[in-house]
Design an enzyme around this catalytic site. Structure first.
Site, PDB file in Angstrom:
ATOM      1  N   TYR A  13       0.821  -1.214   0.000  1.00 36.05           N
ATOM      2  CA  TYR A  13       0.000   0.000   0.000  1.00 36.05           C
ATOM      3  C   TYR A  13       0.855   1.264   0.000  1.00 36.05           C
ATOM      4  CZ  TYR A  13      -4.325  -2.568   0.566  1.00 36.05           C
ATOM      5  OH  TYR A  13      -5.398  -3.387   0.340  1.00 36.05           O
ATOM      6  N   VAL A  14       2.063   1.162   0.559  1.00 34.89           N
ATOM      7  CA  VAL A  14       2.938   2.338   0.570  1.00 34.89           C
ATOM      8  C   VAL A  14       3.910   2.321  -0.614  1.00 34.89           C
ATOM      9  CG1 VAL A  14       4.784   3.489   1.851  1.00 34.89           C
ATOM     10  CG2 VAL A  14       2.736   2.753   3.015  1.00 34.89           C
ATOM     11  N   ASP A  35       9.223  -7.097  -4.988  1.00 32.75           N
ATOM     12  CA  ASP A  35       8.517  -7.761  -3.890  1.00 32.75           C
ATOM     13  C   ASP A  35       8.716  -9.266  -4.037  1.00 32.75           C
ATOM     14  OD1 ASP A  35       5.869  -6.530  -2.084  1.00 32.75           O
ATOM     15  OD2 ASP A  35       6.241  -8.693  -2.099  1.00 32.75           O
ATOM     16  N   THR A 133       7.338   2.261   8.690  1.00 30.25           N
ATOM     17  CA  THR A 133       7.253   2.876  10.016  1.00 30.25           C
ATOM     18  C   THR A 133       8.029   2.008  10.998  1.00 30.25           C
ATOM     19  OG1 THR A 133       5.089   3.758   9.482  1.00 30.25           O
ATOM     20  CG2 THR A 133       5.664   3.625  11.820  1.00 30.25           C
ATOM     21  N   LEU A 164       1.020   9.305   4.075  1.00 29.30           N
ATOM     22  CA  LEU A 164      -0.196   9.217   3.258  1.00 29.30           C
ATOM     23  C   LEU A 164      -1.277   8.469   4.022  1.00 29.30           C
ATOM     24  CD1 LEU A 164      -0.791   6.127   2.035  1.00 29.30           C
ATOM     25  CD2 LEU A 164       1.126   6.698   0.608  1.00 29.30           C
ATOM     26  N   LEU A 222       5.687   7.868  14.652  1.00 25.70           N
ATOM     27  CA  LEU A 222       4.859   7.241  15.688  1.00 25.70           C
ATOM     28  C   LEU A 222       4.053   8.302  16.430  1.00 25.70           C
ATOM     29  CD1 LEU A 222       7.278   4.568  17.268  1.00 25.70           C
ATOM     30  CD2 LEU A 222       5.562   4.255  15.490  1.00 25.70           C
ATOM     31  N   ALA A 226      -0.003   8.603  16.791  1.00 28.04           N
ATOM     32  CA  ALA A 226      -0.567   8.574  18.145  1.00 28.04           C
ATOM     33  C   ALA A 226      -1.481   9.781  18.360  1.00 28.04           C
ATOM     34  CB  ALA A 226       0.565   8.557  19.171  1.00 28.04           C
ATOM     35  N   PHE A 227      -1.055  10.953  17.907  1.00 22.82           N
ATOM     36  CA  PHE A 227      -1.877  12.152  18.081  1.00 22.82           C
ATOM     37  C   PHE A 227      -3.174  12.056  17.268  1.00 22.82           C
ATOM     38  CE2 PHE A 227       0.185  15.898  20.217  1.00 22.82           C
ATOM     39  CZ  PHE A 227       1.180  15.175  20.852  1.00 22.82           C
ATOM     40  N   CYS A 277      -2.254   0.940  10.614  1.00 28.07           N
ATOM     41  CA  CYS A 277      -1.215   1.719  11.298  1.00 28.07           C
ATOM     42  C   CYS A 277      -1.513   2.129  12.734  1.00 28.07           C
ATOM     43  CB  CYS A 277      -0.926   2.975  10.491  1.00 28.07           C
ATOM     44  SG  CYS A 277      -0.257   2.607   8.872  1.00 28.07           S
TER      45      CYS A 277
HETATM   46  N1  LIG Z   1      -0.635   1.405   4.687  1.00 30.34           N
HETATM   47  C1  LIG Z   1      -0.421   2.673   4.937  1.00 30.34           C
HETATM   48  O1  LIG Z   1      -1.284   3.505   4.710  1.00 30.34           O
HETATM   49  C2  LIG Z   1       0.880   3.148   5.506  1.00 30.34           C
HETATM   50  C3  LIG Z   1       1.132   4.527   5.552  1.00 30.34           C
HETATM   51  C4  LIG Z   1       2.346   4.970   6.057  1.00 30.34           C
HETATM   52  C5  LIG Z   1       3.297   4.061   6.494  1.00 30.34           C
HETATM   53  N2  LIG Z   1       3.044   2.726   6.431  1.00 30.34           N
HETATM   54  C6  LIG Z   1       4.108   1.807   6.831  1.00 30.34           C
HETATM   55  O2  LIG Z   1       4.754   1.355   5.624  1.00 30.34           O
HETATM   56  C7  LIG Z   1       5.180  -0.004   5.759  1.00 30.34           C
HETATM   57  C8  LIG Z   1       4.572  -0.847   4.648  1.00 30.34           C
HETATM   58  O3  LIG Z   1       3.175  -0.829   4.806  1.00 30.34           O
HETATM   59  P1  LIG Z   1       2.210  -1.405   3.672  1.00 30.34           P
HETATM   60  O4  LIG Z   1       0.822  -1.070   4.103  1.00 30.34           O
HETATM   61  O5  LIG Z   1       2.669  -0.978   2.342  1.00 30.34           O
HETATM   62  O6  LIG Z   1       2.472  -2.980   3.830  1.00 30.34           O
HETATM   63  P2  LIG Z   1       2.054  -4.142   2.823  1.00 30.34           P
HETATM   64  O7  LIG Z   1       1.925  -5.365   3.634  1.00 30.34           O
HETATM   65  O8  LIG Z   1       0.913  -3.699   1.964  1.00 30.34           O
HETATM   66  O9  LIG Z   1       3.328  -4.285   1.843  1.00 30.34           O
HETATM   67  C9  LIG Z   1       4.562  -4.744   2.248  1.00 30.34           C
HETATM   68  C10 LIG Z   1       5.138  -5.608   1.139  1.00 30.34           C
HETATM   69  O10 LIG Z   1       6.492  -5.932   1.465  1.00 30.34           O
HETATM   70  C11 LIG Z   1       6.767  -7.219   0.925  1.00 30.34           C
HETATM   71  N3  LIG Z   1       7.967  -7.779   1.566  1.00 30.34           N
HETATM   72  C12 LIG Z   1       8.144  -8.132   2.864  1.00 30.34           C
HETATM   73  N4  LIG Z   1       9.397  -8.558   3.064  1.00 30.34           N
HETATM   74  C13 LIG Z   1      10.032  -8.487   1.875  1.00 30.34           C
HETATM   75  C14 LIG Z   1      11.359  -8.777   1.454  1.00 30.34           C
HETATM   76  N5  LIG Z   1      12.286  -9.219   2.318  1.00 30.34           N
HETATM   77  N6  LIG Z   1      11.670  -8.591   0.163  1.00 30.34           N
HETATM   78  C15 LIG Z   1      10.750  -8.138  -0.712  1.00 30.34           C
HETATM   79  N7  LIG Z   1       9.487  -7.825  -0.368  1.00 30.34           N
HETATM   80  C16 LIG Z   1       9.136  -8.004   0.917  1.00 30.34           C
HETATM   81  C17 LIG Z   1       5.506  -8.003   1.209  1.00 30.34           C
HETATM   82  O11 LIG Z   1       5.413  -9.135   0.355  1.00 30.34           O
HETATM   83  C18 LIG Z   1       4.416  -6.943   0.934  1.00 30.34           C
HETATM   84  O12 LIG Z   1       3.919  -7.025  -0.385  1.00 30.34           O
HETATM   85  C19 LIG Z   1       4.784  -0.418   7.164  1.00 30.34           C
HETATM   86  O13 LIG Z   1       5.884  -0.202   8.025  1.00 30.34           O
HETATM   87  C20 LIG Z   1       3.664   0.544   7.520  1.00 30.34           C
HETATM   88  O14 LIG Z   1       3.585   0.761   8.918  1.00 30.34           O
HETATM   89  C21 LIG Z   1       1.862   2.257   5.938  1.00 30.34           C
HETATM   90  O1  LIG Z   2     -12.243  11.790  12.281  1.00 32.83           O
HETATM   91  C1  LIG Z   2     -11.918  10.614  12.044  1.00 32.83           C
HETATM   92  C2  LIG Z   2     -10.815  10.270  11.227  1.00 32.83           C
HETATM   93  C3  LIG Z   2     -10.515   8.934  11.035  1.00 32.83           C
HETATM   94  N1  LIG Z   2     -11.278   7.972  11.595  1.00 32.83           N
HETATM   95  C4  LIG Z   2     -10.934   6.555  11.381  1.00 32.83           C
HETATM   96  O2  LIG Z   2      -9.562   6.373  11.675  1.00 32.83           O
HETATM   97  C5  LIG Z   2      -9.030   5.343  10.877  1.00 32.83           C
HETATM   98  C6  LIG Z   2      -7.765   5.811  10.158  1.00 32.83           C
HETATM   99  O3  LIG Z   2      -8.102   6.773   9.175  1.00 32.83           O
HETATM  100  P1  LIG Z   2      -7.017   7.600   8.360  1.00 32.83           P
HETATM  101  O4  LIG Z   2      -6.042   8.155   9.283  1.00 32.83           O
HETATM  102  O5  LIG Z   2      -7.742   8.541   7.502  1.00 32.83           O
HETATM  103  O6  LIG Z   2      -6.388   6.480   7.415  1.00 32.83           O
HETATM  104  P2  LIG Z   2      -5.001   5.695   7.441  1.00 32.83           P
HETATM  105  O7  LIG Z   2      -4.778   5.229   6.056  1.00 32.83           O
HETATM  106  O8  LIG Z   2      -4.994   4.699   8.538  1.00 32.83           O
HETATM  107  O9  LIG Z   2      -3.892   6.816   7.727  1.00 32.83           O
HETATM  108  C7  LIG Z   2      -3.248   6.975   8.987  1.00 32.83           C
HETATM  109  O10 LIG Z   2      -2.194   6.050   9.125  1.00 32.83           O
HETATM  110  C8  LIG Z   2      -1.201   6.149   8.071  1.00 32.83           C
HETATM  111  C9  LIG Z   2      -0.244   5.004   8.278  1.00 32.83           C
HETATM  112  O11 LIG Z   2       0.754   5.279   9.206  1.00 32.83           O
HETATM  113  C10 LIG Z   2      -0.554   7.515   8.132  1.00 32.83           C
HETATM  114  O12 LIG Z   2       0.427   7.606   7.113  1.00 32.83           O
HETATM  115  C11 LIG Z   2      -1.618   8.583   7.959  1.00 32.83           C
HETATM  116  O13 LIG Z   2      -1.020   9.874   8.090  1.00 32.83           O
HETATM  117  C12 LIG Z   2      -2.687   8.398   9.042  1.00 32.83           C
HETATM  118  O14 LIG Z   2      -3.744   9.327   8.823  1.00 32.83           O
HETATM  119  C13 LIG Z   2     -10.146   4.926   9.906  1.00 32.83           C
HETATM  120  O15 LIG Z   2     -10.779   3.760  10.390  1.00 32.83           O
HETATM  121  C14 LIG Z   2     -11.090   6.099   9.946  1.00 32.83           C
HETATM  122  O16 LIG Z   2     -12.412   5.742   9.656  1.00 32.83           O
HETATM  123  C15 LIG Z   2     -12.367   8.295  12.390  1.00 32.83           C
HETATM  124  O17 LIG Z   2     -13.053   7.419  12.904  1.00 32.83           O
HETATM  125  N2  LIG Z   2     -12.660   9.612  12.582  1.00 32.83           N
END
Ligand SMILES: NC(=O)c1ccc[n+]([C@@H]2O[C@H](COP(=O)([O-])OP(=O)(O)OC[C@H]3O[C@@H](n4cnc5c(N)ncnc54)[C@H](O)[C@@H]3O)[C@@H](O)[C@H]2O)c1
Ligand SMILES: O=c1ccn([C@@H]2O[C@H](COP(=O)(O)OP(=O)(O)O[C@H]3O[C@H](CO)[C@@H](O)[C@H](O)[C@H]3O)[C@@H](O)[C@H]2O)c(=O)[nH]1
Length: 467
Positions: A13-14, A35, A133, A164, A222, A226-227, A277
């Protein structure tokens, strides 16, 4: 140093959306996302853009512009590492499910594997960027692994957390509130920071690119989550009080949000926050605080999770008590399964816990979600291990049509705030339900008055009775 070749490990997703945007905005940089999950890579390469593994509004256009030009998806991790001058690590860092720190600490085994692979493959100097993260001070562990290969290659470690939010990923990546880059204070560290600043500066205004030391950057990620989660738990705790006192949580949120010191965003009361997250990162923060002996700090943040669990259970308990204290054999329709609208992601979605609670009460659940597939819903339930896979499949059904899902139902529960739920023909839904027809709006999105005029009995989160 000018970056020419980027590799990103982790096409999730990231990694996927982030790299797609970097490639689109920087046509002069070759970006390869790798991947170990080959089906995920095939989906990223699929001609049919509807099959991309991540659903995000606007992502298909970005991928179709850059893919094949300077954006590539591959399973050949070694080759991409070898060719790159900058490597992003964007693999998953889930909560540990075993051993020390089980249920709290972040599991860093995938991060360590990446570091070891980078160390063994690299033949030239590289900048390694933490995009995942991570707990504060992880950079020193990565550096330690990389620096002990003995092959003379130099590595600089940067922290560049991603902020994001899902559902608005492309929008957030196009116009981030800020980009945060942490690095070493040495001259070489500063040079590495500058190289990454230059990548983002292709589309992000310079004043929004913030550089710090590496520990501040790691900890800021983090702290931000948390906030944000704390605000949701704060307003959700108030929703319970509103329901008891006749106040309306939306009115309270508006009234406090107009105070510029508080601000109006992230004050939408809900059935509880989900997503991959918030819970994971706060648990990690709590764990880190405890390891430093900061028990009061740990307890303070843990309360955010406690309120969130309370909110999810409160919602299901309310359904049971309103339906005359039993839902056994009753059909309850879930509209929504994703943790928020505009995403197909269900990780930690409140719907999962609410469903599990109601299935324990022997309810029959039918689910409709516009983007989440049936296999995902069953996988979410099976993962809890509460009952057998067969039982989950016999008690819960997934429907492709919302009207079908609502037919002959005792109650409808709104678990995700999908816009389309507001546009349904609610008279038609009412006519086909058992009476009294209940609606439990866990997102506060429906027009309660209009529904009551049709004949529904409505509960909306945080809305107390005015009488
Ligand atoms: N999902 C979000 O919105 C979001 C936002 C900000 C930060 N993050 C952080 O970003 C990181 C990734 O999150 P995500 O949601 O993209 O996870 P995800 O599970 O969707 O993707 C991670 C990918 O990494 C691959 N992978 C794992 N180990 C590997 C390796 N050794 N070599 C190659 N590929 C490998 C997995 O197969 C998987 O497809 C996490 O630390 C998460 O906390 C996520
Ligand atoms: O007023 C609000 C805002 C959000 N949510 C819920 O909170 C959760 C998280 O929502 P949101 O933060 O919009 O989505 P995420 O994709 O989880 O994004 C958070 O987590 C990401 C992963 O770390 C960070 O990158 C982003 O900045 C942070 O917003 C969801 O279930 C929302 O429905 C509420 O219930 N009320």
């Amino acid at each position: 140093m000018k970056v020419k070749n980027i590799c990103c490990i982790g096409a999730g997703y990231v990694g996927g959306p982030t790299m797609a945007v970097i490639a689109q905005k920087c046509p002069h940089i070759k970006v390869t996302v790798v991947d170990v999950n080959s089906s995920r890579i095939s989906a990223w390469n699929d001609e049919n853009l509807d099959k991309l593994p991540v659903f995000e509004p606007g992502l298909d256009a970005v991928v179709s512009e850059a893919r094949g030009r300077n954006l590539f998806f591959s399973t050949d991790v070694d080759q991409a590492i070898d060719e790159a001058d900058m490597i992003f690590i964007s693999v998953n860092t889930p909560t540990k499910t075993y051993g020390k720190g089980k249920g709290m600490a972040a599991d860093l085994k995938y991060i360590e594997l990446c570091a070891r692979q980078i160390a063994s493959v690299s033949k030239s100097n590289k900048i390694v960027v933490e995009k995942s993260t991570l707990p504060v001070r992880t950079a020193s562990a990565i550096k330690n692994i990389l620096d002990n290969t003995g092959n003379g290659v130099e590595f600089q470690i940067l922290s560049n957390p991603e902020f994001l939010a899902e559902g608005t990923a492309v929008e957030d990546l196009f116009a981030p509130d800020r980009v945060l880059i942490g690095g070493d204070t040495s001259a070489k560290g500063q040079e590495a920071i500058q190289a990454l600043v230059d990548v983002y500066a292709n589309w992000v205004p310079k004043e929004r690119i913030l550089t710090t030391n590496v520990w501040s950057s790691e900890l800021s990620k983090l702290t931000a989550n948390a906030f944000l989660a704390q605000r949701v738990s704060s307003i959700n705790s108030m929703s319970a009080l509103c329901e008891k006192t006749g106040a309306d949580v939306n009115e309270v949120a508006k009234a406090i949000g107009l105070d510029s010191r508080i601000g109006s965003k992230f004050l939408k009361s809900s059935v509880g926050f989900g997503g991959s997250c918030f819970q994971k990162d706060i648990l990690n923060l709590v764990y880190i605080a405890k390891t430093y002996g900061l028990n009061e700090v740990a307890d303070y943040w843990e309360q955010v999770i406690i309120i969130n669990d309370y909110q999810k259970n409160r919602f299901s308990n309310n359904i049971v008590s309103t339906l005359y204290n039993t839902v056994s054999g009753k059909k309850i329709t879930f509209l929504g399964w994703a943790f928020k609208k505009d995403t197909n992601d269900t990780r930690e979605s409140a719907a999962i816990q609410v469903a599990d609670n109601l299935l324990n009460e022997q309810a029959q659940i039918e689910v409709y979600d516009p983007k989440v597939i049936e296999e995902r819903i069953y996988a979410d339930l099976d993962y809890l291990n509460t009952r057998s896979e067969d039982e989950n499949r016999s008690l819960l059904k997934v429907k492709k049509d919302p009207y079908e899902a609502c037919k002959d139902s005792h109650a409808i529960a709104i678990l995700t705030e999908w816009d389309e739920f507001k546009t349904y023909d609610w008279q038609r839904i009412y006519d086909n339900m058992l009476k009294p027809a209940f609606v439990f709006d866990g997102r506060g999105i429906l027009d309660t008055k209009a529904l009551e005029n049709i004949g529904f009995v409505c509960y909306s989160i945080g809305k107390g009775s005015n009488k």
